[in-house]
Design a protein around this motif. Sequence first.
Motif, mmCIF file in Angstrom:
data_model
loop_
_atom_site.group_PDB
_atom_site.id
_atom_site.type_symbol
_atom_site.label_atom_id
_atom_site.label_comp_id
_atom_site.label_asym_id
_atom_site.label_seq_id
_atom_site.Cartn_x
_atom_site.Cartn_y
_atom_site.Cartn_z
ATOM 1 N N GLY A 1 0.800 -1.212 0.000
ATOM 2 C CA GLY A 1 0.000 0.000 0.000
ATOM 3 C C GLY A 1 0.837 1.267 0.000
ATOM 4 N N LEU A 2 2.170 1.104 0.238
ATOM 5 C CA LEU A 2 3.069 2.261 0.221
ATOM 6 C C LEU A 2 3.463 2.664 -1.193
ATOM 7 C CD1 LEU A 2 5.443 1.231 3.160
ATOM 8 C CD2 LEU A 2 3.537 2.856 3.239
ATOM 9 N N TRP A 3 3.135 1.824 -2.173
ATOM 10 C CA TRP A 3 3.509 2.137 -3.565
ATOM 11 C C TRP A 3 2.498 3.130 -4.152
ATOM 12 C CZ3 TRP A 3 4.670 -3.453 -5.741
ATOM 13 C CH2 TRP A 3 5.876 -3.909 -5.193
ATOM 14 N N LYS A 4 2.582 4.347 -3.748
ATOM 15 C CA LYS A 4 1.584 5.331 -4.153
ATOM 16 C C LYS A 4 1.634 5.683 -5.641
ATOM 17 C CE LYS A 4 0.041 5.746 0.017
ATOM 18 N NZ LYS A 4 -1.277 5.157 0.365
ATOM 19 N N SER A 5 2.770 5.363 -6.300
ATOM 20 C CA SER A 5 2.898 5.670 -7.724
ATOM 21 C C SER A 5 2.573 4.473 -8.613
ATOM 22 C CB SER A 5 4.324 6.155 -8.037
ATOM 23 O OG SER A 5 4.635 7.317 -7.297
ATOM 24 N N LEU A 6 2.153 3.354 -8.008
ATOM 25 C CA LEU A 6 1.953 2.122 -8.768
ATOM 26 C C LEU A 6 0.823 2.275 -9.785
ATOM 27 C CD1 LEU A 6 3.126 -0.798 -8.784
ATOM 28 C CD2 LEU A 6 1.090 -1.469 -7.515
ATOM 29 N N THR A 7 1.124 1.859 -11.025
ATOM 30 C CA THR A 7 0.106 1.886 -12.074
ATOM 31 C C THR A 7 -0.232 0.485 -12.590
ATOM 32 O OG1 THR A 7 1.795 2.216 -13.786
ATOM 33 C CG2 THR A 7 0.770 4.193 -12.844
ATOM 34 N N LEU A 8 0.739 -0.451 -12.551
ATOM 35 C CA LEU A 8 0.515 -1.811 -13.047
ATOM 36 C C LEU A 8 0.927 -2.823 -11.986
ATOM 37 C CD1 LEU A 8 0.825 -0.078 -15.765
ATOM 38 C CD2 LEU A 8 1.439 -2.222 -16.830
ATOM 39 N N PHE A 9 0.041 -3.780 -11.696
ATOM 40 C CA PHE A 9 0.327 -4.826 -10.711
ATOM 41 C C PHE A 9 -0.138 -6.163 -11.288
ATOM 42 C CE2 PHE A 9 -0.533 -7.505 -7.051
ATOM 43 C CZ PHE A 9 0.531 -7.235 -6.203
ATOM 44 N N TYR A 10 0.832 -7.062 -11.581
ATOM 45 C CA TYR A 10 0.526 -8.361 -12.176
ATOM 46 C C TYR A 10 1.100 -9.472 -11.299
ATOM 47 C CZ TYR A 10 -0.452 -5.920 -16.576
ATOM 48 O OH TYR A 10 -0.978 -5.098 -17.539
ATOM 49 N N CYS A 11 0.231 -10.293 -10.723
ATOM 50 C CA CYS A 11 0.684 -11.447 -9.961
ATOM 51 C C CYS A 11 -0.236 -12.645 -10.219
ATOM 52 C CB CYS A 11 0.748 -11.127 -8.468
ATOM 53 S SG CYS A 11 2.222 -10.192 -8.011
ATOM 54 N N GLY A 12 -0.631 -12.827 -11.471
ATOM 55 C CA GLY A 12 -1.442 -13.984 -11.830
ATOM 56 C C GLY A 12 -0.635 -15.266 -11.799
ATOM 57 N N GLU A 13 -1.297 -16.363 -11.433
ATOM 58 C CA GLU A 13 -0.676 -17.692 -11.377
ATOM 59 C C GLU A 13 0.576 -17.700 -10.496
ATOM 60 O OE1 GLU A 13 -0.609 -20.546 -14.585
ATOM 61 O OE2 GLU A 13 -1.552 -19.088 -15.882
ATOM 62 N N CYS A 14 0.423 -17.239 -9.286
ATOM 63 C CA CYS A 14 1.541 -17.205 -8.338
ATOM 64 C C CYS A 14 1.275 -18.057 -7.099
ATOM 65 C CB CYS A 14 1.834 -15.768 -7.914
ATOM 66 S SG CYS A 14 2.672 -14.793 -9.171
ATOM 67 N N SER A 15 0.189 -18.841 -7.116
ATOM 68 C CA SER A 15 -0.165 -19.688 -5.963
ATOM 69 C C SER A 15 -0.345 -18.867 -4.689
ATOM 70 C CB SER A 15 0.900 -20.772 -5.739
ATOM 71 O OG SER A 15 1.004 -21.620 -6.857
ATOM 72 N N LEU A 16 -0.883 -17.677 -4.824
ATOM 73 C CA LEU A 16 -1.125 -16.818 -3.671
ATOM 74 C C LEU A 16 -2.430 -17.205 -2.988
ATOM 75 C CD1 LEU A 16 -0.200 -13.404 -5.345
ATOM 76 C CD2 LEU A 16 1.255 -14.809 -3.881
ATOM 77 N N TYR A 17 -2.491 -16.999 -1.690
ATOM 78 C CA TYR A 17 -3.715 -17.295 -0.957
ATOM 79 C C TYR A 17 -3.989 -16.169 0.039
ATOM 80 C CZ TYR A 17 -0.154 -19.105 2.278
ATOM 81 O OH TYR A 17 0.953 -19.248 3.087
ATOM 82 N N GLY A 18 -5.091 -16.291 0.736
ATOM 83 C CA GLY A 18 -5.479 -15.224 1.648
ATOM 84 C C GLY A 18 -6.277 -14.161 0.919
ATOM 85 N N SER A 19 -6.550 -13.076 1.583
ATOM 86 C CA SER A 19 -7.357 -12.004 0.996
ATOM 87 C C SER A 19 -6.461 -10.940 0.370
ATOM 88 C CB SER A 19 -8.246 -11.372 2.071
ATOM 89 O OG SER A 19 -7.438 -10.835 3.121
#
Length: 981
Positions: free
Chosen positions: A201-219
């Motif tokens: 949440g500190l990445w205030k300048s973030l425009t693109l975030f891609y983490c598909g197919e990373c076996s992530l869990y949780g909310s």
Amino acid sequence: MKSPQAITHLSSSSLISFLFYGLAITCLISATVSASYGGNETDYLALLSFKSMITQDPYKVLTTWNHSFHFCEWSGISCGKRHKRVTAVRLISQGLEGSLSPHVGNLSFLHALYLRNNSFQGAIPHELGRLSRLRHLYLNGNKFSGVIPSNLSGCSNLEELVLARNKLTGGIPTFLGNLTSMEVFSAALNQLGGSIPDIFGLWKSLTLFYCGECSLYGSIPHSIFNLSLLVEFSLYENQLTGSLPSEFGVMLPNLEWLQLSDNKLTGVLPPSLSNCSKLGFLEMANNNFTGKLTIDFSKLRDIYVFNLATNNFHGRGEADDMRFIDSLKNCTNLEELVLYNCNLIGVLPISIGNLSNQLRILSLSDNQLYGNLPSSISSLIGLTTLRLEFNRFKGKIPTTIGKLQKLQDLELYDNQFSGPIPDAIGNLSLLIKLYLFSNKLEGHIPSSLGNCEKLNGLDLSFNRLSGNIPKQLLQLPSLTYFLDLSNNNLSGSIPSEIQDLKMLSGLDLSYNKFSGPITSSLGECISLTELYLSGNIFEGIIPSSFSSLRGLEVLDVSQNNLSGKIPQFFDKRFSLEFLNLSINDFEGEVPVVGVFSNASAFSVLGNNRLCGGLDTLKLPKCKESSKKKKFPFFILVIVIAPTLLIVLCCLYLLCKKKRNSQPSQSSGNERFLKVSYNQLLKATDGFSTTNLIGEGGHSSVYKGILDSNVNKPVAVKVVHLQNKGAHKSFIAECEAWQNIRHRNLLKIITSCSSTDFQGNDFKALVYEFMANGSVHDWLYSSASTSKLNLLQRINILRDVATALDYLHNRCQTTIVHGDLKPSNILLDDDMVAHVGDFGLARLLGANLNQNSSTGVKGTIGYAPPEYGFGSEMTSSGDVYSFGILLLEVMTGKKPTDDMFNDGLSLHKFASMALPDHVIDVVDDDAIVLQSTEANAKKVEECLVATIKIGVSCSMDSPPQRSKIEIVVNELQRILDVLQNI
């Protein structure tokens, strides 16, 4: 003579002089290097270290990296104008293999490192953390393993970090949150695991975030929803849970791309999504979203993909779930509307016709929609795919559907449509698939279907159709996949025009009222693999012309009035896996060879005058001059008749299910009889090197003879389980073979999953042996005395394209091959091409827009460029590989040929030759000089048309590539011209 002391003094003096001289030379060289590189030898040495750790450089991009040039002039290197220090390294898609040198961390002025789409392996050096000036780091599309190094936190100015499509593990580290300049972050297609750190949440300048197919869990951390500058947000195919905040759309007003499909998200879709007025791509399929769709889509004017498939959006106690359609009329850019399997209940409103004329795909299948199909649907003139199957639509199919001139895929099956099939469907000249089965349609089959010149799959089964088969339908050369007219009230004989369907794979005319003899013209349909004629009133004998159907795997002529002896041509040369002759009047001896050697592979029940055969049949022995006793057979028929009918019905349904390319996993497993390690050891003479016919990264292939295969040679593919990824490759290939069967696919005979004599795991696949080797052998093997002529090459390419069309469009589960190249195209005795090696195959599922990918990217030169940018494997990627394959077959040049450098590629080489210089680039062996000038001109026109296909298939941009089903038809047209010369 000098004294010893003098000699000693002289020697000492000379040595000192020599050392002084050497020191001077060294200083001079050092000064020269320093002068040459402006005091920047640190960068020079770092780059040399980078080069030293490269083990493969197929395009020779590093050949300029030597002392003959200043390092600022080396390929892929950019330097600052003032200090001549390295500021950027750009080595994209160069096929480089090896490890990334830690000395890259010494390039202290480096701003950008672009190494995407290569084959770097090992860990990402933690020394990269020294690069405080680094802003752009692209390592995607490689084989990096291990964790994301914590030292990267030292890259305090990092703006773009792209690590997609590698083999990274260990989760997303929290220290990355300290890189507050981050604008682009992608780690998609890595098995990272873990949860998403809240610190992002500190990445205030973030425009693109891609983490598909990373076996992530949780909310999804709530802090991410505070990144108001976010433009593209993708977390598809993870195991994320929880719901989206109700103020989602207010918090992320700049979103243009939202992709959360294939997770376990719950709750309602926030109505505030309508505030994302810039949203163009919305994909939330395959989750557990519930509640009624209450989003005001009228505000999403830029949306072009809208996919919410496989959720549960039914409103409680209401049946007007489709009202949201009204609000889509302002979405003038909408191209895809995909809402299958959403439990939607209601009537499709007339306002469906107000949707964008840019709409290409409309899929509302597998819901509970009822009522009539509005005639206003004809306004959607941009539609290429219309799928409304598995609903409860009733009434007539509107004749206005004939206005959808771009329609290629029309699927209305499993509804309650009634009345006639509209003649207007014949206006759909681009139609490829027409599935109207399982309705209540009646009347004649319209002859206008003969105008659908690209149609290759037609299923009208399980309706109430009557009359004859129109001859015009049987004169469609495009009809190559299947023709299913079963379970209707059709009558008459099979028209002789059936012989024109020479490329047809499957024909089902069962359970109608066809009569008369079975036409011998069916013997001209040489591509048939499955033929169902059961449940009719056919009489006479099985035509001798059936002996030409060498690729036939299933033949069912049961429940007719056929007679005569069982043809002798059903011998071991046939590919039959199942033969049903039950309930006819055949007589004489039942053979014991070929399909008749396996009691579970055939049925002759209910033929009272048969004798002999396998002992398990318990038929009377054949007697040359005595009459058969009828009484026992009469009693037998009476006793088993009820059971027999049940068995036959079950067999028919099973075969039909197999024909529709919808086998279950279990049924796929049962198709192959297992063999032991010992049997394969014996078959290959102890896996002798003399029987070795091929080797790859994950396997070795041996020629062998199985005892159960009647001395017919087989190919045994032994998996190198000790190699990383080999087991995954074996599983992928097994999964693929469970779902496919086609004359242009390599036929699997059996499999082995056992242990060797030392107790080690052993896995192998056994295939039909291809006597003529691979296309690679014919193109490049010095041992081959003959070369492929033009007709053979086009035939091979047509066969491969047909196989791809089957994999992509004709299976319920779309299959991407992933590694199409000449060595994987094998040729049988008749030079028919068979696509093999499904070790990298990916099953994408039957549903539209389902995301699937794999970390394996195929072979350099044949893999499409998008695979190096984190894109998932798609059928479009196979089309690119086919395009490269076609150009290689026609030019005789590999895509990795040394001539292809400095921006020149096989694609560009062929493209520049169009249209006037094609003769100059085509392989000399492929050009057959004709006796007349007119014929030579036709050949040249065919060459130009073929090269155009290869160029159009191998475009860098996936949307610009040709459709494989169109390619099949074009190659067939070229073949027709060549065969008439």
